[in-house]
Enzyme design. Structure first.
Site, PDB file in Angstrom:
ATOM      1  N   LYS A 212      73.863  90.781  47.151  1.00 60.69           N
ATOM      2  CA  LYS A 212      72.421  90.545  46.915  1.00 60.69           C
ATOM      3  C   LYS A 212      71.670  90.714  48.231  1.00 60.69           C
ATOM      4  O   LYS A 212      71.735  89.864  49.109  1.00 60.69           O
ATOM      5  CB  LYS A 212      72.258  89.114  46.377  1.00 60.69           C
ATOM      6  CG  LYS A 212      71.043  88.905  45.484  1.00 60.69           C
ATOM      7  CD  LYS A 212      69.709  89.125  46.143  1.00 60.69           C
ATOM      8  CE  LYS A 212      69.197  87.909  46.861  1.00 60.69           C
ATOM      9  NZ  LYS A 212      67.884  88.130  47.496  1.00 60.69           N
ATOM     10  N   GLU A 286      76.980  82.001  57.615  1.00 57.83           N
ATOM     11  CA  GLU A 286      76.485  82.421  58.931  1.00 57.83           C
ATOM     12  C   GLU A 286      74.999  82.089  58.945  1.00 57.83           C
ATOM     13  O   GLU A 286      74.205  82.764  58.280  1.00 57.83           O
ATOM     14  CB  GLU A 286      76.754  83.916  59.119  1.00 57.83           C
ATOM     15  CG  GLU A 286      76.832  84.323  60.575  1.00 57.83           C
ATOM     16  CD  GLU A 286      75.487  84.723  61.126  1.00 57.83           C
ATOM     17  OE1 GLU A 286      74.787  83.809  61.629  1.00 57.83           O
ATOM     18  OE2 GLU A 286      75.141  85.900  61.052  1.00 57.83           O
ATOM     19  N   CYS A 320      69.755  85.868  64.520  1.00 62.61           N
ATOM     20  CA  CYS A 320      70.266  84.498  64.438  1.00 62.61           C
ATOM     21  C   CYS A 320      70.826  84.033  65.787  1.00 62.61           C
ATOM     22  O   CYS A 320      70.757  82.854  66.110  1.00 62.61           O
ATOM     23  CB  CYS A 320      71.320  84.387  63.354  1.00 62.61           C
ATOM     24  SG  CYS A 320      72.565  85.672  63.454  1.00 62.61           S
ATOM     25  N   GLU A 417      64.381  76.863  65.055  1.00 62.50           N
ATOM     26  CA  GLU A 417      64.546  78.312  65.109  1.00 62.50           C
ATOM     27  C   GLU A 417      63.226  78.974  64.711  1.00 62.50           C
ATOM     28  O   GLU A 417      62.733  78.772  63.603  1.00 62.50           O
ATOM     29  CB  GLU A 417      65.657  78.738  64.135  1.00 62.50           C
ATOM     30  CG  GLU A 417      65.988  80.206  64.223  1.00 62.50           C
ATOM     31  CD  GLU A 417      67.096  80.621  63.271  1.00 62.50           C
ATOM     32  OE1 GLU A 417      67.086  80.176  62.104  1.00 62.50           O
ATOM     33  OE2 GLU A 417      67.964  81.394  63.704  1.00 62.50           O
TER      34      GLU A 417
HETATM   35  P1  NDP Z   1      66.917  82.596  53.333  1.00 65.61           P
HETATM   36  O1  NDP Z   1      68.080  81.802  53.726  1.00 65.61           O
HETATM   37  O2  NDP Z   1      65.977  82.030  52.342  1.00 65.61           O
HETATM   38  O3  NDP Z   1      67.401  84.012  52.743  1.00 65.61           O
HETATM   39  C1  NDP Z   1      68.647  84.633  53.000  1.00 65.61           C
HETATM   40  C2  NDP Z   1      69.152  85.285  51.715  1.00 65.61           C
HETATM   41  O4  NDP Z   1      69.448  84.268  50.741  1.00 65.61           O
HETATM   42  C3  NDP Z   1      68.154  86.196  51.030  1.00 65.61           C
HETATM   43  O5  NDP Z   1      68.808  87.236  50.374  1.00 65.61           O
HETATM   44  C4  NDP Z   1      67.499  85.256  50.044  1.00 65.61           C
HETATM   45  O6  NDP Z   1      66.848  85.929  49.012  1.00 65.61           O
HETATM   46  C5  NDP Z   1      68.691  84.484  49.560  1.00 65.61           C
HETATM   47  N1  NDP Z   1      68.389  83.183  48.983  1.00 65.61           N
HETATM   48  C6  NDP Z   1      67.247  82.441  49.074  1.00 65.61           C
HETATM   49  N2  NDP Z   1      67.403  81.278  48.418  1.00 65.61           N
HETATM   50  C7  NDP Z   1      68.663  81.271  47.916  1.00 65.61           C
HETATM   51  C8  NDP Z   1      69.427  80.330  47.164  1.00 65.61           C
HETATM   52  N3  NDP Z   1      68.926  79.148  46.795  1.00 65.61           N
HETATM   53  N4  NDP Z   1      70.708  80.630  46.835  1.00 65.61           N
HETATM   54  C9  NDP Z   1      71.241  81.794  47.220  1.00 65.61           C
HETATM   55  N5  NDP Z   1      70.563  82.734  47.915  1.00 65.61           N
HETATM   56  C10 NDP Z   1      69.299  82.475  48.285  1.00 65.61           C
HETATM   57  O7  NDP Z   1      66.134  83.025  54.590  1.00 65.61           O
HETATM   58  P2  NDP Z   1      64.617  83.517  54.648  1.00 65.61           P
HETATM   59  O8  NDP Z   1      64.601  84.940  54.437  1.00 65.61           O
HETATM   60  O9  NDP Z   1      63.727  82.727  53.753  1.00 65.61           O
HETATM   61  O10 NDP Z   1      64.265  83.143  56.149  1.00 65.61           O
HETATM   62  C11 NDP Z   1      63.910  81.807  56.469  1.00 65.61           C
HETATM   63  C12 NDP Z   1      64.444  81.430  57.806  1.00 65.61           C
HETATM   64  O11 NDP Z   1      65.868  81.539  57.808  1.00 65.61           O
HETATM   65  C13 NDP Z   1      64.043  82.351  58.934  1.00 65.61           C
HETATM   66  O12 NDP Z   1      62.820  81.999  59.450  1.00 65.61           O
HETATM   67  C14 NDP Z   1      65.152  82.133  59.903  1.00 65.61           C
HETATM   68  O13 NDP Z   1      64.902  80.999  60.657  1.00 65.61           O
HETATM   69  C15 NDP Z   1      66.343  81.921  59.066  1.00 65.61           C
HETATM   70  N6  NDP Z   1      67.171  83.115  58.890  1.00 65.61           N
HETATM   71  C16 NDP Z   1      68.343  83.187  59.569  1.00 65.61           C
HETATM   72  C17 NDP Z   1      69.110  84.320  59.449  1.00 65.61           C
HETATM   73  C18 NDP Z   1      70.389  84.468  60.155  1.00 65.61           C
HETATM   74  O14 NDP Z   1      70.840  85.598  60.327  1.00 65.61           O
HETATM   75  N7  NDP Z   1      71.042  83.411  60.539  1.00 65.61           N
HETATM   76  C19 NDP Z   1      68.691  85.459  58.656  1.00 65.61           C
HETATM   77  C20 NDP Z   1      67.464  85.252  57.952  1.00 65.61           C
HETATM   78  C21 NDP Z   1      66.761  84.115  58.082  1.00 65.61           C
HETATM   79  P3  NDP Z   1      65.295  86.350  49.230  1.00 65.61           P
HETATM   80  O15 NDP Z   1      65.239  87.178  50.460  1.00 65.61           O
HETATM   81  O16 NDP Z   1      65.004  87.153  48.062  1.00 65.61           O
HETATM   82  O17 NDP Z   1      64.538  85.072  49.354  1.00 65.61           O
END
Ligand code: NDP
Length: 506
Positions: A212, A286, A320, A417
């Site tokens: 996904k 992660e 990250c 973050e």
């Molecule tokens: P999320 O954790 O919401 O999203 C990561 C992935 O998980 C996306 O594909 C998202 O879908 C999906 N997702 C969202 N909610 C659920 C759920 N309940 N169960 C399973 N999958 C889910 O990150 P965001 O994109 O909202 O970013 C928010 C914050 O997260 C950022 O500001 C940053 O701080 C952090 N982040 C950290 C990352 C890392 O690499 N460690 C990467 C991205 C974000 P969808 O995109 O459709 O919402």
């Protein structure tokens, strides 16, 4: 700081070729300093609509749901993609299960390897197409998608192809078995690369996948699905379900999924862990980070400044493991910050497809709002904000590279973050103080250390509570090197022999 969309660049292209013209002649001094070098977007054909990649075919969502993905640099809609609902997740998991039991699981590793090599080579052959599409959908500069994301994604498939027929020699016992169907949820910051990090080890180990991608960056995952098809990968081995958070939750919770791999926010990671508790499903997470990049007074300043810039401004800070907290020894703090400011003044912000661009667009309105909120909190809590003079484009989502000095450990910008191009500068006097401050975070993903002394690097890296410690460099990645964190940065490793463990039942 230089704006990338420099109108003077356009003027210079006017007039007949080879015809001397007063208008084109450079004025003395600065007139030659910049001309845009845009990568052509013609190499990419973006369809108006995309289906889900399910059992080897592109198909609409069962309930007809769709989402729009936009170019964050212009807010221009790029395409509509299917939004997978529970019925689609059922179909994808069933396809992955059948492929696992009938084709991919029983297939000898040497045969699986051939498919992975083929995918890797196709990624290389189509690398320009992938790079342009990634920059359009994500907003990252083309020089990063071209030189980092796409080559590393191909390298992950090459590397793991090499393991596929050697798993019994990898230290997991004489006959390690795949786990089954992997449900994999990835974020928007490195859309293709995160897909490669998830798919390549899973496939090499004999698992099948339901992936996904993030809602705001689905396009390169769909192009990768096309590449899987082109490589002749048997139907159902890789399924790509586009959608939003609910789709991710449905994949994670599906009873037919044996192993979940998630990269994203700590908040969602915690939620997933709670949901999976007691189900017996395997899980790797992660998550976020708030890495310290520690600069000692004996570090070579020029190199350290490059490392600081790379650490926090690479990929607009949407990383990250970004070095978002600079810990600099007090005696050299002013000199380092001065040098950093003058280096930041040379960075170019603007059109992600311009090969000169250093800082691209913020991936979404939502992320931009978060960066603004946290930066405003930095002001309110008394830190001093600085950005180079910089004109932001009128349309799209943009945030200038920003440095906060006078930051204390209790400030939100030192604890939370930000996931944007914002650096918080703190100082220390002794190595012990550096360790205490670096470890003063709930996260534990990465850290950097800059010093002339090898013994100090070893001393410090033994004490830093971080999964990865870079010494006199930052943001170095290699498929052979395991990556991952602990504490609130998650658990499990991706890459290297350690990364295979998540996908094998030893
Ligand atoms: P999320 O954790 O919401 O999203 C990561 C992935 O998980 C996306 O594909 C998202 O879908 C999906 N997702 C969202 N909610 C659920 C759920 N309940 N169960 C399973 N999958 C889910 O990150 P965001 O994109 O909202 O970013 C928010 C914050 O997260 C950022 O500001 C940053 O701080 C952090 N982040 C950290 C990352 C890392 O690499 N460690 C990467 C991205 C974000 P969808 O995109 O459709 O919402």
């Amino acid at each position: 700081m230089q704006a990338g969309n420099d109108a003077r660049g356009e003027d210079r292209t006017r007039g007949a070729a080879n015809e001397p013209s007063a208008e084109l002649a450079p004025a003395a001094g600065t007139d030659w300093e910049y001309a845009p070098a845009p990568e052509s977007r013609d190499i990419v054909t973006i369809a108006p609509e995309y289906g889900l990649f399910l059992n080897g075919e592109f198909t609409p969502a069962a309930d007809g749901g769709e989402l729009e993905t936009v170019n964050p640099a212009t807010e221009e809609p790029l395409a509509r993609v299917a939004e997978a609902g529970p019925a689609d997740v059922d179909r994808a998991v069933a396809a992955a299960r059948a492929a696992y039991e009938q084709v991919w699981g029983p297939m000898p590793g040497a045969e699986r390897a051939k498919y992975l090599y083929r995918i890797a080579r196709l990624l290389q052959e189509r690398s320009r197409e992938f790079a342009v599409l990634e920059s359009l959908d994500n907003g990252k500069p083309i020089k990063e998608s071209r030189d980092v994301d796409i080559p590393l994604a191909a390298a992950h498939f090459f590397y793991h192809a090499g393991w596929a027929d050697k798993l019994e020699h990898a230290g997991f016992g004489p006959s390690p078995r795949p786990v089954g169907v992997a449900g994999q949820v990835i974020p928007w910051n490195f859309p293709l690369l995160m897909a490669a990090w998830k798919l390549a080890p899973a496939l090499a180990a004999g698992n099948t996948c339901v992936l996904k991608p993030a809602e705001t960056t689905p396009l390169t995952a769909l192009l990768l699905a096309e590449v899987c098809h082109q490589a002749g990968l048997p139907p159902g081995v890789v399924n790509v379900l586009t959608g939003a958070g609910e789709t991710g939750a449905a994949v994670v919770e599906h009873p037919g999924v044996d192993k979940v791999a998630f990269t994203g926010s700590t908040e969602v990671g915690k939620q997933i862990r709670r949901t999976l508790a007691g189900t017996g499903k395997r899980l790797t997470l992660e998550l976020g980070g708030k890495a310290a990049n520690v600069v000692f007074d004996d570090a070579p300043v020029e190199a350290a400044v490059e490392g600081i810039v790379n650490g926090i401004f690479f990929n607009q800070g949407h990383v990250c493991c970004a070095g978002s907290r600079l810990l600099v020894q007090e005696s050299v703090a002013d000199a380092v910050v001065d040098r950093l400011r003058s280096r930041l003044s040379t960075l170019r912000l603007g059109d992600p497809l311009d090969k000169n661009t250093d800082i691209g667009a913020i991936n979404s309105r939502q992320q931009l709002d978060k960066i603004r909120d946290l930066s405003d909190a930095g002001d309110a809590e008394g830190a001093e904000r600085w950005s180079p003079p910089c004109q932001l484009p009128d349309r799209g989502y943009w945030f200038p590279p920003t440095v906060f000095t006078g930051v204390s450990q209790s400030h939100r910008i030192a604890r939370e973050e930000i996931f944007g191009p914002v650096l918080s500068v703190l100082t220390f006097r002794t190595p012990e103080e550096a360790v205490t401050k670096a470890n003063n975070t709930p996260y534990g993903l990465s850290a950097g250390v800059w010093t002339d002394k090898g013994s100090r690097i070893l001393w410090l890296s033994q004490r830093l509570r971080a999964g990865v410690v870079w010494a006199n460099t930052y943001n170095r990645f290699d498929p052979a090197s395991p990556f991952g964190g602990y504490r609130e940065s998650g658990f499990g490793r991706e890459g290297g022999r350690h990364g295979l463990a998540a996908y094998l039942d030893a």
